[in-house]
Motif scaffolding. Structure first.
Motif, PDB file in Angstrom:
ATOM      1  N   ARG A 155      32.114  30.361  40.737  1.00  0.00           N
ATOM      2  CA  ARG A 155      32.357  29.119  39.986  1.00  0.00           C
ATOM      3  C   ARG A 155      33.797  28.665  40.216  1.00  0.00           C
ATOM      4  NH1 ARG A 155      30.646  29.811  33.922  1.00  0.00           N
ATOM      5  NH2 ARG A 155      32.804  29.955  33.234  1.00  0.00           N
ATOM      6  N   LYS A 156      33.991  27.371  40.253  1.00  0.00           N
ATOM      7  CA  LYS A 156      35.353  26.834  40.383  1.00  0.00           C
ATOM      8  C   LYS A 156      36.056  26.992  39.036  1.00  0.00           C
ATOM      9  CE  LYS A 156      37.887  22.572  41.178  1.00  0.00           C
ATOM     10  NZ  LYS A 156      38.654  22.845  39.958  1.00  0.00           N
ATOM     11  N   SER A 157      37.333  27.340  39.065  1.00  0.00           N
ATOM     12  CA  SER A 157      38.092  27.534  37.827  1.00  0.00           C
ATOM     13  C   SER A 157      38.094  26.253  36.992  1.00  0.00           C
ATOM     14  CB  SER A 157      39.520  27.949  38.147  1.00  0.00           C
ATOM     15  OG  SER A 157      40.095  27.039  39.057  1.00  0.00           O
ATOM     16  N   GLY A 158      37.927  26.429  35.678  1.00  0.00           N
ATOM     17  CA  GLY A 158      38.019  25.302  34.756  1.00  0.00           C
ATOM     18  C   GLY A 158      36.897  24.293  34.869  1.00  0.00           C
ATOM     19  N   ILE A 218      40.584  27.154  42.202  1.00  0.00           N
ATOM     20  CA  ILE A 218      40.178  28.332  42.968  1.00  0.00           C
ATOM     21  C   ILE A 218      38.730  28.657  42.612  1.00  0.00           C
ATOM     22  CG2 ILE A 218      42.415  29.502  43.252  1.00  0.00           C
ATOM     23  CD1 ILE A 218      41.296  31.237  40.763  1.00  0.00           C
ATOM     24  N   SER A 219      38.129  29.520  43.416  1.00  0.00           N
ATOM     25  CA  SER A 219      36.782  29.995  43.136  1.00  0.00           C
ATOM     26  C   SER A 219      36.915  31.382  42.512  1.00  0.00           C
ATOM     27  CB  SER A 219      36.021  30.052  44.462  1.00  0.00           C
ATOM     28  OG  SER A 219      34.818  30.751  44.294  1.00  0.00           O
ATOM     29  N   ALA A 266      35.426  38.475  42.555  1.00  0.00           N
ATOM     30  CA  ALA A 266      35.976  39.724  42.023  1.00  0.00           C
ATOM     31  C   ALA A 266      37.499  39.772  42.225  1.00  0.00           C
ATOM     32  CB  ALA A 266      35.296  40.915  42.672  1.00  0.00           C
ATOM     33  N   GLU A 267      37.973  39.363  43.409  1.00  0.00           N
ATOM     34  CA  GLU A 267      39.427  39.445  43.696  1.00  0.00           C
ATOM     35  C   GLU A 267      40.237  38.531  42.783  1.00  0.00           C
ATOM     36  OE1 GLU A 267      37.014  38.852  45.895  1.00  0.00           O
ATOM     37  OE2 GLU A 267      37.734  39.011  47.956  1.00  0.00           O
ATOM     38  N   THR A 268      39.792  37.275  42.645  1.00  0.00           N
ATOM     39  CA  THR A 268      40.594  36.336  41.863  1.00  0.00           C
ATOM     40  C   THR A 268      40.543  36.686  40.378  1.00  0.00           C
ATOM     41  OG1 THR A 268      38.702  34.813  42.013  1.00  0.00           O
ATOM     42  CG2 THR A 268      40.585  34.375  43.452  1.00  0.00           C
ATOM     43  N   ILE A 269      39.408  37.186  39.904  1.00  0.00           N
ATOM     44  CA  ILE A 269      39.327  37.602  38.499  1.00  0.00           C
ATOM     45  C   ILE A 269      40.262  38.785  38.261  1.00  0.00           C
ATOM     46  CG2 ILE A 269      37.821  38.602  36.718  1.00  0.00           C
ATOM     47  CD1 ILE A 269      35.531  36.879  37.851  1.00  0.00           C
ATOM     48  N   ALA A 270      40.236  39.757  39.184  1.00  0.00           N
ATOM     49  CA  ALA A 270      41.114  40.933  39.041  1.00  0.00           C
ATOM     50  C   ALA A 270      42.584  40.497  39.031  1.00  0.00           C
ATOM     51  CB  ALA A 270      40.849  41.934  40.150  1.00  0.00           C
TER      52      ALA A 270
END
Ligand code: HEC
Length: 129
Positions: A65-68, A84-85, A88-92
């Motif tokens: 999902r795209k942020s916001g 950003i999308s 797992a990496e971006t959430i971490a």
């Protein structure tokens, strides 16, 4: 002296980066992630499809999902602008230090110190859809 300090700082940064990237490798066992989610995130976030009224956006289907972008949720301008999308990496990365990753975010969370727990919960969220 100054040079060696710079070098060791660089080493530390590269190490942190490698740790964040390893969050991409998700195994089939999401039990630890479910535990971390329950203690660290579930007070503000639901993962059950359709649940609204929590302080944070519903995280069902957050992988990719795209942020916001969840319709009906009032995000900060900072989160809507982040563009950003969620993976797992971006959430971490985000939950390492939310205010550093998205300066001005409404998420009132200091960050999760354990890299293993960050990876576990990010991988757990990938499976919630
Ligand atoms: C005290 C409440 C609170 C806690 C605890 C919390 N969050 Fe949040 N979270 C929020 C709020 C509020 C937002 C919306 C932020 C904004 O608009 O800037 C958010 C946004 C997010 C987003 C962005 C979602 C989107 O649709 O763009 C993710 C991903 C996220 N949180 C993950 C987590 C995870 C994982 C944890 C646990 C480690 C956690 N949050 C803990 C309140 C919380």
């Amino acid at each position: 002296m100054v040079t060696s300090l710079r070098l060791s700082l660089f080493g530390l940064l590269s190490f942190t980066l490698v740790q964040a990237v390893s969050a991409a490798e998700c195994g089939p066992d999401t039990r630890r992630g479910a535990e971390v989610f329950a203690t660290e995130c579930s007070v503000c976030h639901a993962v059950t499809k359709g649940t609204t009224g929590m302080m944070g956006p519903n995280l069902n289907g957050v992988d990719g999902r795209k942020s916001g972008s969840l319709a009906g949720f009032s995000y900060s301008q900072a989160m809507r602008d982040k563009d950003i999308s969620w993976q797992a990496e971006t959430i971490a990365q985000f939950i390492t230090a939310p205010q550093a990753y998205v300066p001005g975010t409404y998420m009132p969370y200091m960050g999760l110190a354990s890299a293993d727990d960050r990876q576990a919960v990010a991988c757990y969220l990938k499976e919630q859809h």
